[in-house]
Design an enzyme around this catalytic site. Structure first.
Site, PDB file in Angstrom:
ATOM      1  N   THR A 209      11.718  -7.099  15.719  1.00  0.00           N
ATOM      2  CA  THR A 209      13.145  -7.080  16.034  1.00  0.00           C
ATOM      3  C   THR A 209      13.800  -8.444  15.898  1.00  0.00           C
ATOM      4  O   THR A 209      15.022  -8.541  15.959  1.00  0.00           O
ATOM      5  CB  THR A 209      13.372  -6.581  17.468  1.00  0.00           C
ATOM      6  OG1 THR A 209      12.731  -7.475  18.374  1.00  0.00           O
ATOM      7  CG2 THR A 209      12.824  -5.169  17.656  1.00  0.00           C
TER       8      THR A 209
ATOM      9  N   GLY B 104      -0.453  -1.813   8.739  1.00  0.00           N
ATOM     10  CA  GLY B 104       0.039  -0.464   8.506  1.00  0.00           C
ATOM     11  C   GLY B 104       0.966   0.029   9.599  1.00  0.00           C
ATOM     12  O   GLY B 104       0.744  -0.198  10.783  1.00  0.00           O
TER      13      GLY B 104
ATOM     14  N   HIS C 137      23.868  -0.305  11.159  1.00  0.00           N
ATOM     15  CA  HIS C 137      25.047   0.483  11.515  1.00  0.00           C
ATOM     16  C   HIS C 137      25.808  -0.222  12.621  1.00  0.00           C
ATOM     17  O   HIS C 137      25.215  -0.895  13.465  1.00  0.00           O
ATOM     18  CB  HIS C 137      24.624   1.883  11.957  1.00  0.00           C
ATOM     19  CG  HIS C 137      23.910   2.635  10.884  1.00  0.00           C
ATOM     20  ND1 HIS C 137      24.573   3.347   9.912  1.00  0.00           N
ATOM     21  CD2 HIS C 137      22.598   2.748  10.590  1.00  0.00           C
ATOM     22  CE1 HIS C 137      23.692   3.870   9.074  1.00  0.00           C
ATOM     23  NE2 HIS C 137      22.483   3.513   9.468  1.00  0.00           N
TER      24      HIS C 137
ATOM     25  N   ARG D 106       5.843  -9.289  19.794  1.00  0.00           N
ATOM     26  CA  ARG D 106       5.860 -10.578  20.508  1.00  0.00           C
ATOM     27  C   ARG D 106       4.773 -11.464  19.933  1.00  0.00           C
ATOM     28  O   ARG D 106       3.712 -10.995  19.517  1.00  0.00           O
ATOM     29  CB  ARG D 106       5.582 -10.342  21.987  1.00  0.00           C
ATOM     30  CG  ARG D 106       6.550  -9.381  22.634  1.00  0.00           C
ATOM     31  CD  ARG D 106       7.293 -10.048  23.758  1.00  0.00           C
ATOM     32  NE  ARG D 106       8.090  -9.093  24.502  1.00  0.00           N
ATOM     33  CZ  ARG D 106       9.401  -8.971  24.379  1.00  0.00           C
ATOM     34  NH1 ARG D 106      10.057  -9.704  23.529  1.00  0.00           N
ATOM     35  NH2 ARG D 106      10.061  -8.101  25.100  1.00  0.00           N
TER      36      ARG D 106
ATOM     37  N   ASN E 218       0.833  -1.196   0.000  1.00  0.00           N
ATOM     38  CA  ASN E 218       0.000   0.000   0.000  1.00  0.00           C
ATOM     39  C   ASN E 218       0.877   1.259   0.000  1.00  0.00           C
ATOM     40  O   ASN E 218       2.097   1.182  -0.020  1.00  0.00           O
ATOM     41  CB  ASN E 218      -0.960  -0.045   1.197  1.00  0.00           C
ATOM     42  CG  ASN E 218      -2.296   0.573   0.881  1.00  0.00           C
ATOM     43  OD1 ASN E 218      -2.375   1.544   0.129  1.00  0.00           O
ATOM     44  ND2 ASN E 218      -3.350   0.017   1.439  1.00  0.00           N
TER      45      ASN E 218
END
Length: 187
Positions: free
Chosen positions: A167, A144, A117, A182, A87
């Site tokens: 993550t 979204g 980084h 989670r 989208n």
């Protein structure tokens, strides 16, 4: 001695200010300007937009749709499977490969970040950066505003809730939500 582009593509430390990489980014910016301009073109058919999409990305499967505006670093490291839907306002930082599997649907404002980084401040101060590939399986739904961090893999059929920050890897068929994302228990 490998070039900065070769180092980048291999996921090693590289410097983005390298002239070859700067030229690649400039070409990607010109392509994005053309592609994003298609939102204002009345009557542009789906096939023409798909051809233009294929000009800027590594691979684009049949039926894939990316609604403009869309933003990326290079484009050539992005691989979309068949019937992928992205989208409005998605961002992919594709310093290394980003693969999105067949039938995956991605909501507005999603960020897929393969750029990373160094954690060490002295190395970071040199301007060096690196990338870690992102792999998204088939039939995934990403709500979204979700953010996928460098190096994550999302299994087939997973669901990522809106606004989640992913993550770590997401197992196939799992539903993840939150920041950090989670896994929700099965119901």
């Amino acid at each position: 001695m490998p070039t900065e582009k070769q180092k980048m593509l291999a996921g090693g430390l590289y410097h983005a200010g390298d002239p070859e990489l700067q030229a690649d980014q400039a070409a990607a910016q010109r392509w994005m300007a053309r592609y994003n301009d298609t939102a204002a073109r009345v009557g542009l058919d789906r096939a023409a937009r798909h051809r233009l999409l294929a000009e800027g990305l590594g691979t684009v499967g049949e039926g894939a749709v990316v609604r403009p505006p869309f933003h990326c670093d290079y484009g050539y490291n992005i691989h979309l499977g068949r019937d992928v839907f992205m989208n409005f306002n998605c961002v992919i930082l594709d310093v290394v490969e980003v693969h999105i599997g067949d039938g995956t649907q991605i909501g507005p404002g999603v960020q897929i970040l393969a750029a990373d980084h160094p954690r060490d401040a002295a190395t970071r101060a040199t301007g060096a950066e690196f990338g870690r590939p992102v792999r998204i399986g088939r039939d995934v739904w990403i709500g979204g505003g979700a953010i996928l961090l460098p190096g994550v893999a999302v299994g087939d059929g997973a669901l990522i809730g809106a606004g989640s920050v992913v993550t770590r890897d997401v197992p196939a068929g799992a539903t993840v939500v939150g920041n950090p994302a989670r896994v929700l228990p099965a119901r």
